[in-house]
Design a protein around this motif. Structure first.
Motif, PDB file in Angstrom:
ATOM      1  N   GLU A 270      -2.189   3.170  -2.460  1.00  0.00           N
ATOM      2  CA  GLU A 270      -0.862   2.825  -2.945  1.00  0.00           C
ATOM      3  C   GLU A 270       0.127   3.964  -2.726  1.00  0.00           C
ATOM      4  O   GLU A 270       1.254   3.754  -2.280  1.00  0.00           O
ATOM      5  CB  GLU A 270      -0.930   2.463  -4.437  1.00  0.00           C
ATOM      6  CG  GLU A 270      -1.575   1.126  -4.730  1.00  0.00           C
ATOM      7  CD  GLU A 270      -0.722  -0.040  -4.261  1.00  0.00           C
ATOM      8  OE1 GLU A 270       0.481  -0.058  -4.544  1.00  0.00           O
ATOM      9  OE2 GLU A 270      -1.275  -0.941  -3.588  1.00  0.00           O
ATOM     10  N   SER A 271      -0.289   5.190  -3.045  1.00  0.00           N
ATOM     11  CA  SER A 271       0.659   6.313  -2.975  1.00  0.00           C
ATOM     12  C   SER A 271       0.979   6.718  -1.542  1.00  0.00           C
ATOM     13  O   SER A 271       2.086   7.171  -1.260  1.00  0.00           O
ATOM     14  CB  SER A 271       0.109   7.516  -3.746  1.00  0.00           C
ATOM     15  OG  SER A 271      -1.069   8.016  -3.135  1.00  0.00           O
ATOM     16  N   THR A 272       0.031   6.555  -0.624  1.00  0.00           N
ATOM     17  CA  THR A 272       0.279   6.964   0.761  1.00  0.00           C
ATOM     18  C   THR A 272       0.914   5.870   1.603  1.00  0.00           C
ATOM     19  O   THR A 272       1.519   6.158   2.636  1.00  0.00           O
ATOM     20  CB  THR A 272      -1.025   7.400   1.458  1.00  0.00           C
ATOM     21  OG1 THR A 272      -1.974   6.314   1.430  1.00  0.00           O
ATOM     22  CG2 THR A 272      -1.636   8.616   0.776  1.00  0.00           C
ATOM     23  N   PHE A 273       0.797   4.617   1.166  1.00  0.00           N
ATOM     24  CA  PHE A 273       1.290   3.530   2.015  1.00  0.00           C
ATOM     25  C   PHE A 273       1.824   2.321   1.253  1.00  0.00           C
ATOM     26  O   PHE A 273       2.991   1.963   1.373  1.00  0.00           O
ATOM     27  CB  PHE A 273       0.178   3.078   2.971  1.00  0.00           C
ATOM     28  CG  PHE A 273       0.466   1.791   3.697  1.00  0.00           C
ATOM     29  CD1 PHE A 273       1.486   1.723   4.643  1.00  0.00           C
ATOM     30  CD2 PHE A 273      -0.256   0.634   3.426  1.00  0.00           C
ATOM     31  CE1 PHE A 273       1.775   0.536   5.302  1.00  0.00           C
ATOM     32  CE2 PHE A 273       0.026  -0.557   4.080  1.00  0.00           C
ATOM     33  CZ  PHE A 273       1.041  -0.597   5.027  1.00  0.00           C
ATOM     34  N   ASN A 274       0.993   1.700   0.433  1.00  0.00           N
ATOM     35  CA  ASN A 274       1.290   0.332   0.020  1.00  0.00           C
ATOM     36  C   ASN A 274       2.385   0.204  -1.021  1.00  0.00           C
ATOM     37  O   ASN A 274       2.911  -0.890  -1.210  1.00  0.00           O
ATOM     38  CB  ASN A 274       0.015  -0.357  -0.479  1.00  0.00           C
ATOM     39  CG  ASN A 274       0.155  -1.866  -0.465  1.00  0.00           C
ATOM     40  OD1 ASN A 274       0.618  -2.445   0.513  1.00  0.00           O
ATOM     41  ND2 ASN A 274      -0.217  -2.506  -1.560  1.00  0.00           N
ATOM     42  N   HIS A 275       2.751   1.276  -1.719  1.00  0.00           N
ATOM     43  CA  HIS A 275       3.853   1.144  -2.669  1.00  0.00           C
ATOM     44  C   HIS A 275       5.156   0.823  -1.964  1.00  0.00           C
ATOM     45  O   HIS A 275       6.097   0.320  -2.573  1.00  0.00           O
ATOM     46  CB  HIS A 275       3.997   2.415  -3.517  1.00  0.00           C
ATOM     47  CG  HIS A 275       4.562   3.599  -2.784  1.00  0.00           C
ATOM     48  ND1 HIS A 275       3.798   4.386  -1.945  1.00  0.00           N
ATOM     49  CD2 HIS A 275       5.816   4.102  -2.749  1.00  0.00           C
ATOM     50  CE1 HIS A 275       4.571   5.343  -1.440  1.00  0.00           C
ATOM     51  NE2 HIS A 275       5.794   5.202  -1.914  1.00  0.00           N
ATOM     52  N   ARG A 276       5.226   1.074  -0.665  1.00  0.00           N
ATOM     53  CA  ARG A 276       6.425   0.743   0.109  1.00  0.00           C
ATOM     54  C   ARG A 276       6.412  -0.704   0.618  1.00  0.00           C
ATOM     55  O   ARG A 276       7.458  -1.253   0.940  1.00  0.00           O
ATOM     56  CB  ARG A 276       6.564   1.677   1.315  1.00  0.00           C
ATOM     57  CG  ARG A 276       6.730   3.145   0.960  1.00  0.00           C
ATOM     58  CD  ARG A 276       6.940   3.965   2.234  1.00  0.00           C
ATOM     59  NE  ARG A 276       6.989   5.386   1.940  1.00  0.00           N
ATOM     60  CZ  ARG A 276       5.930   6.196   1.948  1.00  0.00           C
ATOM     61  NH1 ARG A 276       4.740   5.690   2.237  1.00  0.00           N
ATOM     62  NH2 ARG A 276       6.056   7.474   1.676  1.00  0.00           N
ATOM     63  N   TYR A 277       5.217  -1.291   0.745  1.00  0.00           N
ATOM     64  CA  TYR A 277       5.108  -2.586   1.416  1.00  0.00           C
ATOM     65  C   TYR A 277       4.595  -3.711   0.526  1.00  0.00           C
ATOM     66  O   TYR A 277       4.910  -4.867   0.758  1.00  0.00           O
ATOM     67  CB  TYR A 277       4.206  -2.456   2.649  1.00  0.00           C
ATOM     68  CG  TYR A 277       4.807  -1.602   3.728  1.00  0.00           C
ATOM     69  CD1 TYR A 277       5.636  -2.162   4.700  1.00  0.00           C
ATOM     70  CD2 TYR A 277       4.596  -0.225   3.765  1.00  0.00           C
ATOM     71  CE1 TYR A 277       6.220  -1.385   5.689  1.00  0.00           C
ATOM     72  CE2 TYR A 277       5.178   0.565   4.753  1.00  0.00           C
ATOM     73  CZ  TYR A 277       5.987  -0.012   5.710  1.00  0.00           C
ATOM     74  OH  TYR A 277       6.569   0.770   6.681  1.00  0.00           O
ATOM     75  N   GLY A 278       3.779  -3.386  -0.429  1.00  0.00           N
ATOM     76  CA  GLY A 278       3.310  -4.405  -1.352  1.00  0.00           C
ATOM     77  C   GLY A 278       2.371  -5.425  -0.773  1.00  0.00           C
ATOM     78  O   GLY A 278       2.389  -6.606  -1.149  1.00  0.00           O
ATOM     79  N   TYR A 279       1.516  -5.013   0.157  1.00  0.00           N
ATOM     80  CA  TYR A 279       0.545  -5.960   0.697  1.00  0.00           C
ATOM     81  C   TYR A 279      -0.467  -6.357  -0.376  1.00  0.00           C
ATOM     82  O   TYR A 279      -0.879  -5.532  -1.202  1.00  0.00           O
ATOM     83  CB  TYR A 279      -0.183  -5.366   1.901  1.00  0.00           C
ATOM     84  CG  TYR A 279       0.628  -5.437   3.170  1.00  0.00           C
ATOM     85  CD1 TYR A 279       0.821  -6.654   3.823  1.00  0.00           C
ATOM     86  CD2 TYR A 279       1.232  -4.298   3.710  1.00  0.00           C
ATOM     87  CE1 TYR A 279       1.579  -6.735   4.985  1.00  0.00           C
ATOM     88  CE2 TYR A 279       1.993  -4.366   4.876  1.00  0.00           C
ATOM     89  CZ  TYR A 279       2.164  -5.593   5.502  1.00  0.00           C
ATOM     90  OH  TYR A 279       2.918  -5.677   6.635  1.00  0.00           O
TER      91      TYR A 279
END
Length: 382
Positions: A100-109
């Protein structure tokens, strides 16, 4: 004692001086006024709290919800897919925190969690707390986690005992074999996965060490890629003694499924006579699911499944996926995601370039890419 009239004069003088000072401050440029720290500026600057960086004092539910944030880029029809058990809860939570912190908090997959038995409510509650994204929980169909009719279970049990005596990795495990067979042939068709076009496989306990300022799913879609990986290693030879002879049978029976621009040279030193055991480490993989649902891959899996090697030997899903990709995809459809820092157990891919290191928290000295046994160099050179 100061006379009463003098005291009044002093008070009036102090008031007048304060009024003049306030008036002068109001005439200063705003940039000068803002130089004085305040409570709000300490939180927004000194501690770098912002919409893209979750607070260290809150869980991931405090992040901005990508589903309600119109500034987020359009998402690909994709999900993280995880096969695990309730006992993996805390390792999974640690992995999700990093993802979440490195990627998915921006995209919400979204996330899809699968188990061969129903998850407990305790598990579900603690997993949901790690993300604002949609989370789905499913059960593997019993027929996909059991012995097919053509398998001699007595022979399979004897094979496990024999492999355990030889200290073969997971040689004694019955559940590991069901897992490998499921990941090889059925997970792409689960009802919760069926609606997606791409998936990113995640396992509990793995770590992600680099901030991603791009969407790997979008890379897969726009470049028409079918398979993405980070680590390539040789498989344990004693787990797949007859796998390649069955692969050769497939190549002979189904030449229509073999790509003219394949990567056979990567997995064989002698043009397909033997297998050099190289495979993508499938605990991380990003897939175009259309390939693994295709007739070509289905024919490949069915031939291997009928051979019985998932139970009589210990065929892993990693060599199965890798051989299929190498033979049936064009070389340009397979991508090494160098930008994604990733670790599973003792092996780590850590980007070495100075520009990527600025986005990562890993030591390039731990990078397995150029170890003598790594298969990455050969992949990049073929």
């Amino acid at each position: 004692m100061i006379p009463r009239a003098s005291r009044i004069c002093l008070i009036l003088t102090a008031f007048l001086l304060g009024f003049i000072a306030r008036h002068l401050l109001d005439q200063l440029p705003l940039s000068h006024q803002a130089s004085t720290p305040s409570t709000s500026s300490l939180h927004s600057n000194d501690l770098t709290f912002n919409a893209d960086t979750p607070s260290s004092n809150s869980n991931s539910n405090s992040n901005s919800n990508p589903k309600s944030n119109s500034s987020n880029p359009e998402r690909v029809n994709a999900a993280f897919v995880i096969l695990l058990q309730d006992k993996d809860l805390h390792n999974m939570r640690k992995t999700m925190r990093m993802l979440e912190s490195t990627f998915n908090h921006r995209y919400g997959y979204p996330y899809v969690f699968l188990n061969n038995v129903p998850f407990t409510e305790h598990f579900k509650t603690h997993i949901r707390a790690m993300t604002t994204s949609d989370v789905k929980f499913g059960v593997v169909p019993e027929e996909h986690w059991s012995y097919p009719a053509h398998i001699n279970q007595t022979r399979a049990a004897l094979a496990r005992k024999e492999m355990e005596a030889r200290n073969v990795a997971y040689g004694e495990s019955e559940s590991y074999r069901h897992m490998c067979r499921y990941e090889s042939g059925f997970i792409f068709h689960h009802e919760l996965v069926q609606d997606y076009d791409y998936y990113w496989r995640v396992e509990p306990g793995v770590s992600f060490s680099c901030d991603l300022d791009f969407d790997p799913f979008l890379i897969m879609k726009t470049k028409k890629l079918k398979y993405g990986f980070t680590i390539a290693l040789p498989e344990f030879v004693n787990t797949i003694p007859t796998l390649w002879e069955n692969v050769r049978q497939f190549m002979k029976s189904h030449p229509e499924h073999i790509s003219k621009r394949n990567s056979l040279e990567w997995i064989s030193y002698d043009k397909g006579e033997t297998y050099n055991n190289c495979h993508f480490w499938s605990n991380f993989e990003i897939l175009d699911l259309s390939f693994f649902r295709s007739k070509a891959y289905t024919d490949f899996f069915n031939l291997l499944d009928q051979a019985g090697g998932f139970f009589y030997e210990r065929w892993g899903d990693a060599p199965v996926h890798s051989i299929a990709a190498a033979l049936m995809l064009q070389r340009r459809e397979i991508r090494f995601f160098n930008e994604i820092g990733y670790r599973h157990e003792m092996y780590e891919h850590c980007p070495e370039s100075p520009s990527l290191q600025l986005k990562c928290a890993c030591d390039p000295k731990d990078n397995v890419d150029w170890a003598q046994f790594s298969c990455l160099r050969r992949f990049l050179e073929t």
